[in-house]
Design a protein around this motif. Sequence first.
Motif, PDB file in Angstrom:
ATOM      1  N   ALA A  45       0.824  -1.212   0.000  1.00  0.00           N
ATOM      2  CA  ALA A  45       0.000   0.000   0.000  1.00  0.00           C
ATOM      3  C   ALA A  45       0.856   1.259   0.000  1.00  0.00           C
ATOM      4  O   ALA A  45       0.464   2.293  -0.546  1.00  0.00           O
ATOM      5  N   GLU A  46       2.055   1.175   0.605  1.00  0.00           N
ATOM      6  CA  GLU A  46       2.926   2.341   0.733  1.00  0.00           C
ATOM      7  C   GLU A  46       3.705   2.635  -0.554  1.00  0.00           C
ATOM      8  O   GLU A  46       4.202   3.744  -0.739  1.00  0.00           O
ATOM      9  N   MET A  47       3.796   1.657  -1.461  1.00  0.00           N
ATOM     10  CA  MET A  47       4.528   1.858  -2.708  1.00  0.00           C
ATOM     11  C   MET A  47       3.846   2.937  -3.546  1.00  0.00           C
ATOM     12  O   MET A  47       2.683   2.814  -3.929  1.00  0.00           O
ATOM     13  N   GLY A  48       4.577   4.011  -3.828  1.00  0.00           N
ATOM     14  CA  GLY A  48       4.029   5.113  -4.598  1.00  0.00           C
ATOM     15  C   GLY A  48       3.083   5.998  -3.828  1.00  0.00           C
ATOM     16  O   GLY A  48       2.462   6.910  -4.396  1.00  0.00           O
ATOM     17  N   ASP A  49       2.956   5.760  -2.518  1.00  0.00           N
ATOM     18  CA  ASP A  49       2.045   6.550  -1.701  1.00  0.00           C
ATOM     19  C   ASP A  49       2.688   7.888  -1.343  1.00  0.00           C
ATOM     20  O   ASP A  49       3.890   8.092  -1.496  1.00  0.00           O
ATOM     21  N   LYS A  50       1.861   8.791  -0.818  1.00  0.00           N
ATOM     22  CA  LYS A  50       2.315  10.143  -0.501  1.00  0.00           C
ATOM     23  C   LYS A  50       3.494  10.156   0.457  1.00  0.00           C
ATOM     24  O   LYS A  50       4.460  10.899   0.255  1.00  0.00           O
ATOM     25  N   THR A  51       3.450   9.337   1.502  1.00  0.00           N
ATOM     26  CA  THR A  51       4.527   9.364   2.490  1.00  0.00           C
ATOM     27  C   THR A  51       5.836   8.801   1.940  1.00  0.00           C
ATOM     28  O   THR A  51       6.916   9.264   2.309  1.00  0.00           O
ATOM     29  N   GLN A  52       5.748   7.819   1.048  1.00  0.00           N
ATOM     30  CA  GLN A  52       6.977   7.306   0.438  1.00  0.00           C
ATOM     31  C   GLN A  52       7.603   8.352  -0.481  1.00  0.00           C
ATOM     32  O   GLN A  52       8.814   8.586  -0.444  1.00  0.00           O
ATOM     33  N   LEU A  53       6.784   9.014  -1.290  1.00  0.00           N
ATOM     34  CA  LEU A  53       7.288  10.041  -2.189  1.00  0.00           C
ATOM     35  C   LEU A  53       7.862  11.213  -1.406  1.00  0.00           C
ATOM     36  O   LEU A  53       8.872  11.815  -1.798  1.00  0.00           O
ATOM     37  N   MET A  54       7.205  11.546  -0.282  1.00  0.00           N
ATOM     38  CA  MET A  54       7.711  12.633   0.534  1.00  0.00           C
ATOM     39  C   MET A  54       9.038  12.267   1.176  1.00  0.00           C
ATOM     40  O   MET A  54       9.921  13.111   1.327  1.00  0.00           O
ATOM     41  N   THR A  55       9.211  11.000   1.562  1.00  0.00           N
ATOM     42  CA  THR A  55      10.478  10.542   2.127  1.00  0.00           C
ATOM     43  C   THR A  55      11.602  10.699   1.111  1.00  0.00           C
ATOM     44  O   THR A  55      12.716  11.115   1.455  1.00  0.00           O
ATOM     45  N   ILE A  56      11.322  10.373  -0.155  1.00  0.00           N
ATOM     46  CA  ILE A  56      12.314  10.576  -1.208  1.00  0.00           C
ATOM     47  C   ILE A  56      12.680  12.052  -1.305  1.00  0.00           C
ATOM     48  O   ILE A  56      13.857  12.410  -1.414  1.00  0.00           O
ATOM     49  N   THR A  57      11.678  12.908  -1.248  1.00  0.00           N
ATOM     50  CA  THR A  57      11.905  14.352  -1.348  1.00  0.00           C
ATOM     51  C   THR A  57      12.764  14.868  -0.197  1.00  0.00           C
ATOM     52  O   THR A  57      13.719  15.631  -0.401  1.00  0.00           O
ATOM     53  N   ILE A  58      12.440  14.468   1.023  1.00  0.00           N
ATOM     54  CA  ILE A  58      13.197  14.933   2.191  1.00  0.00           C
ATOM     55  C   ILE A  58      14.631  14.424   2.126  1.00  0.00           C
ATOM     56  O   ILE A  58      15.577  15.153   2.426  1.00  0.00           O
ATOM     57  N   ALA A  59      14.817  13.152   1.725  1.00  0.00           N
ATOM     58  CA  ALA A  59      16.157  12.577   1.644  1.00  0.00           C
ATOM     59  C   ALA A  59      16.999  13.284   0.585  1.00  0.00           C
ATOM     60  O   ALA A  59      18.214  13.463   0.757  1.00  0.00           O
ATOM     61  N   ALA A  60      16.365  13.704  -0.517  1.00  0.00           N
ATOM     62  CA  ALA A  60      17.098  14.419  -1.565  1.00  0.00           C
ATOM     63  C   ALA A  60      17.518  15.808  -1.103  1.00  0.00           C
ATOM     64  O   ALA A  60      18.496  16.372  -1.595  1.00  0.00           O
ATOM     65  N   GLU A  61      16.769  16.332  -0.130  1.00  0.00           N
ATOM     66  CA  GLU A  61      17.028  17.689   0.371  1.00  0.00           C
ATOM     67  C   GLU A  61      18.086  17.706   1.467  1.00  0.00           C
ATOM     68  O   GLU A  61      18.644  18.761   1.775  1.00  0.00           O
ATOM     69  N   ASN A  62      18.383  16.567   2.069  1.00  0.00           N
ATOM     70  CA  ASN A  62      19.276  16.510   3.225  1.00  0.00           C
ATOM     71  C   ASN A  62      20.439  15.551   2.975  1.00  0.00           C
ATOM     72  O   ASN A  62      20.441  14.782   2.020  1.00  0.00           O
ATOM     73  N   THR A  63      21.428  15.619   3.860  1.00  0.00           N
ATOM     74  CA  THR A  63      22.618  14.768   3.714  1.00  0.00           C
ATOM     75  C   THR A  63      22.780  13.807   4.886  1.00  0.00           C
ATOM     76  O   THR A  63      23.875  13.337   5.154  1.00  0.00           O
ATOM     77  N   GLN A  64      21.676  13.531   5.588  1.00  0.00           N
ATOM     78  CA  GLN A  64      21.719  12.628   6.738  1.00  0.00           C
ATOM     79  C   GLN A  64      20.663  11.534   6.565  1.00  0.00           C
ATOM     80  O   GLN A  64      19.633  11.536   7.229  1.00  0.00           O
ATOM     81  N   PRO A  65      20.917  10.573   5.666  1.00  0.00           N
ATOM     82  CA  PRO A  65      19.905   9.556   5.352  1.00  0.00           C
ATOM     83  C   PRO A  65      19.460   8.720   6.537  1.00  0.00           C
ATOM     84  O   PRO A  65      18.290   8.345   6.628  1.00  0.00           O
ATOM     85  N   LEU A  66      20.381   8.422   7.469  1.00  0.00           N
ATOM     86  CA  LEU A  66      20.010   7.608   8.617  1.00  0.00           C
ATOM     87  C   LEU A  66      18.991   8.328   9.489  1.00  0.00           C
ATOM     88  O   LEU A  66      18.001   7.730   9.932  1.00  0.00           O
ATOM     89  N   PHE A  67      19.221   9.618   9.736  1.00  0.00           N
ATOM     90  CA  PHE A  67      18.275  10.394  10.541  1.00  0.00           C
ATOM     91  C   PHE A  67      16.932  10.536   9.824  1.00  0.00           C
ATOM     92  O   PHE A  67      15.873  10.534  10.471  1.00  0.00           O
ATOM     93  N   ILE A  68      16.960  10.650   8.494  1.00  0.00           N
ATOM     94  CA  ILE A  68      15.718  10.735   7.727  1.00  0.00           C
ATOM     95  C   ILE A  68      14.934   9.436   7.861  1.00  0.00           C
ATOM     96  O   ILE A  68      13.716   9.442   8.093  1.00  0.00           O
ATOM     97  N   LEU A  69      15.634   8.307   7.728  1.00  0.00           N
ATOM     98  CA  LEU A  69      14.974   7.000   7.854  1.00  0.00           C
ATOM     99  C   LEU A  69      14.391   6.826   9.254  1.00  0.00           C
ATOM    100  O   LEU A  69      13.246   6.385   9.412  1.00  0.00           O
TER     101      LEU A  69
END
Length: 235
Positions: free
Chosen positions: A111-135
């Motif tokens: 259900a999460e594949m292609g969902d809003k929260t997954q896409l937003m996670t990609i966006t936040i990770a692209a904006e930051n340099t701390q992937p572990l903290f983002i996860l």
Amino acid sequence: MASFIKALLLVVVAEMGDKTQLLAMAMASKYKAKQVLLGVLVATILNHALAVAVGSYLSTMIPMNVVKIVAAVSFLVFGLWTIRGDKLEDEENKKVKFGPIVTVAIAFFLAEMGDKTQLMTITIAAENTQPLFILMGTTVGMLIADGIGILGGAWMCRHIPEVYIKWVAGIVFMFFGTLTLYNSVSNSLLTPLYISLFLGILGVLIYLFGVKFAYFGQVCERKVIKIEESEVVNE
């Protein structure tokens, strides 16, 4: 730590009224809350680890200024998506021959594949340099939001109109998107004409997504029906 808090808060906001929160609420009517949350945890770690990896890769390939503009537009899209609402298909009704935790994890992951929260996670990770903290932030945010859905969903549905939850969450996203866009675009575009044009277009989109094409009563209707069915069975 700032990246962790930002990711956590944005995911909590994004997940309110989302179809995966509804899925968690539906699963909680079949399985114990602890089993549902464990399934959500497993699915979120796997799903968002993939999203963070994709976002981190994109940040190395695309100039940061472009990333920020794309992130700003994405937040605006997430805001419109949120006020439109979401609906659950039949993920919780699919027959899966596993235990409760694995069943929830599989359904939630799909259900999460292609969902809003997954896409937003990609966006936040692209904006930051701390992937572990983002996860970590997005995972904790999902657990908080879905925990609210599981434990407090019934109370919220009975006392807070769903439309209020969607609009507050949507406005938060659009505020972040507008602020990020303001800080990212060229000063030549920050004129009264362009600002008025932007606000006018955004206003039309808000009307279309929040009124014309909105899903009404999707989350709470399903939850209230399940509660009533459970009460009838118990009687």
